[in-house]
Design an enzyme around this catalytic site. Structure first.
Site, mmCIF file in Angstrom:
data_model
loop_
_atom_site.group_PDB
_atom_site.id
_atom_site.type_symbol
_atom_site.label_atom_id
_atom_site.label_comp_id
_atom_site.label_asym_id
_atom_site.label_seq_id
_atom_site.Cartn_x
_atom_site.Cartn_y
_atom_site.Cartn_z
ATOM 1 N N HIS A 123 54.468 59.913 51.413
ATOM 2 C CA HIS A 123 55.687 60.281 52.135
ATOM 3 C C HIS A 123 55.782 61.787 52.361
ATOM 4 C CE1 HIS A 123 58.036 56.336 51.011
ATOM 5 N NE2 HIS A 123 57.050 56.139 51.844
ATOM 6 N N SER A 129 62.374 51.333 43.874
ATOM 7 C CA SER A 129 63.244 50.181 44.108
ATOM 8 C C SER A 129 62.532 49.094 44.909
ATOM 9 C CB SER A 129 64.506 50.629 44.840
ATOM 10 O OG SER A 129 64.147 51.286 46.042
#
Ligand code: OAD
Length: 244
Positions: A110, A179
């Site tokens: 990312h 998550s």
């Protein structure tokens, strides 16, 4: 737990940096608190209002840079140094706490907070100071084309060819503090499992991705991961003794 893994992949998310004082994304008061995702983390937002997006990451930069690695980051380094396998870290985090902990083979899928990429020539600039709509690319000398080297929603992830190979090869896949709701990273466990890896999830709670994990280890990564690393190293050492 087997004793002789050859290729280990560790996927990390914001939860591994929580004990270093960095807010996760989706918790209350998370990193995006007061900033809707659509305003700071999408390519459309950057195209619409680059100055605002630059400001957001310029503010975040000193915060992330001041943070120190915690026992979870250090446990991964210990594993890399002491366990005789190829161990790669795929991180969704834009902080550099794995580097600060002394880890190797880190893939920032990312992006990274201390980098900006020139949209004109592709040059990646490493910088610890502010980047804005005036910044000149040191490679092509064009101004106003630098984007934070953060992968926004709507953009492709970095290093995906390498990641693909690693997921195919690995026999142990460990996910820490994510998550599992942001794709494609959320699908890595499924790919690794499909190709035969044993899979572990370290998190405070059960995630929506839980089906693909063989083992769930609940608790703070700064406590659970060092324990797990010791167990892996002990199991490996006793197998080694046994073979001699
Ligand atoms: P999230 O904020 O979505 O999830 C963090 C996870 O860490 C949650 O499941 C928490 O339960 C868990 N957690 C929190 N503290 C923990 C601790 N001490 N030990 C273990 N687990 C803990 O963060 P990510 O999954 O990393 O992308 O989010 C994925 C991506 O969403 C980010 O990389 C970001 C955002 O889009 C970009 O900025 C490009």
């Amino acid at each position: 737990m087997k004793k002789d893994y050859q290729h280990i992949v560790i996927l990390t998310g914001a939860g591994i940096s929580a004990e270093s004082g960095l807010a996760t994304f989706r918790a209350a008061n998370g990193l995006w608190n007061n900033h809707p995702v659509e305003d700071v983390a999408t390519i459309e937002a950057f195209q619409r209002n680059p100055a605002y997006v630059h400001d957001f990451y310029n503010e975040l930069k000193p915060l992330l840079n001041a943070a120190k690695p915690n026992p979870a980051h250090l446990a991964i380094t210990k594993l890399q140094q002491e366990y005789p396998a190829k161990i790669s870290i795929i991180t969704q985090n834009v902080d550099t706490l794995h580097e600060k902990a002394g880890s190797q083979n880190i893939y920032h899928i990312h992006g990274q907070i201390n980098q900006a990429v020139c949209l004109n020539c592709g040059h990646v600039l490493e910088t610890f100071t502010d980047v804005d709509t005036e910044t000149t690319c040191p490679h092509c000398q064009i101004s106003g084309m630098m984007k934070p080297n953060i992968v926004f929603f709507g953009e492709n992830l970095l290093y995906m060819e390498d990641v693909d190979k690693l997921l195919h090869q690995c026999d142990l896949f460990i996910s820490v503090g994510t998550s599992g709701v942001v794709f494609p990273a959320a699908s890595f466990v499924q790919i690794a499992k499909y190709y035969g890896a044993e899979t572990y999830e370290f998190n405070l709670e059960l995630t929506s991705n839980n089906l693909y994990f063989d083992h769930h280890i609940y608790g703070k990564a700064g406590e659970t991961l060092p324990r797990f690393v010791s167990e892996l190293l002990n199991a490996q050492a006793s197998a080694d003794n046994h073979n001699h």
